[in-house]
Scaffold this motif. Sequence first.
Motif: not given
Length: 499
Positions: A230-252
């Motif tokens: 279903g289309w809502p999971f497209v937003f959930y998945i890429f939003g979650g990926i963004g939160c992980v990338c944000c953590l890497l950004w601040f650390v590295l």
Amino acid sequence: MATMTELSSTEEKNKYSQDTQVDEKLILRKAPSLCSTRYGIAFLAHLCNFTIMAQNVIMNISMVTMVNSTGHQSQFNNSTEGPPVDSFGGPNNAPKSLPAGKAPVYDWSPQIQGIIFGSINYGMLLTLVPGGYLAGRVGTKRVLGFSLFGSSILSLFTPLAADLGLVFLIATRLLQGLTQGSVFGGQFALWERWGPPHERSRLCSFALSGMIMGAFMAILLGGVISQALGWPFVFYIFGGIGCVCCLLWFVLVYDDPVSHPWINVTEKEYIISSLAQQVSSSKQSLPIKAVVRSLPFWSICFCSFSHLWLINIFIVYTPTYISSVFHVNIRDNGFLSALPFIVAWVIGVLGGHLADFLLTKNFRIVTVRKIATVLGILPPSAFLVALPYLTSSYITTMTLLTLACGLSSLCQTGVYINALDIAPRYSSFLTGAARGFAQIAAVLAPTVSGFLLSQDSEFGWRNVFLLMFAINLLGLLIYLIFGEGDVQDWAKERKLTRL
């Protein structure tokens, strides 16, 4: 001549004083390249751009399933051409009773879809320039990190916003645009401190290619996810990926080599020595009047505007065009729509290396930038104009779409990094300002295209592509006439005298 050990000692005592003598050729020979901190920074910028663009684009592929059904029907070919019912009122116009596990669908006309596509760009308009300025002042790490986090949270919220109503959805997209504008406008401040002049093309092109990869993965996986979950999971998945990338950004990520705790000393010396003549040791006020009067800067603005119009036609309307011409399902549409973007990613990365290679062969910077820009604008525009006349040929249509999208990425090593050439001290602000001006195209392109498609069902696509070609040709001509590659007088360091 100072040895590397002596240089290291001097660095510890004097924080890389400009009086330190450095054998640049020796440092260049010993400085790591691919497995280096600066390429690691480029990879993280690539990942950040990937995430931001994916979150920007997922609406375009999800829209195929969000509006492809009405009431209690699930056929993919139902019309959405009629006027919207309660488009801006009530909770929303989704079906009241949906089967369990099914995502809601909406009755949005092409005009409404164009407004939804373009709404994220209205927000970006307001933060591109401030984002570039702030990144140059307080650091790219903070500006991009918080912007990425905000965009990711809003992506997670998008399905709920759509369920609450069209007003909430458009407001969410506007807010997301505000956060994303700081990323697009502020990231070039990194290369003021991290990008040696003869490596900027490859570093910038690799970082910017993350946008293309983001568009590729969003369109490719968006169709599969929409069909399977279903289309809502497209937003959930890429939003979650963004939160992980944000953590890497601040650390590295760190704003400059001096503050980075793990960088190789030789690489640090190499970067600082290569930028010694371009980056001032003290903050200088921005010469606003000189910038406003600068024809090279305005040529970048107008050319970026024209190219961004082209890119938005690709990103926003490729899935819709393929669906309208070939009538394929959402999964196949995702695969077909994504194909041009992976080719664009490859050409974008290779184009950066080719540009730096030409610079080492004593090609003038302005020549390299203009060649890349011509190849990134003129052939793609011409290929798209030819598409409406070749709709009967499936292979030809996909070939032209792929070539057009692929070649368009060459502008990453052309007009988009030209501000680093003409004013390296102020490149983050200038790039943000140029992108802010160009972002008007991102607002207008989907809105105008949606209007043209609605007004003329027979020749709508032809009119969309002809208008795009005219805009691209005009912007390219302005850049070819007024574009420059040398550091402008107003961008050179001014010697301040104190009484």
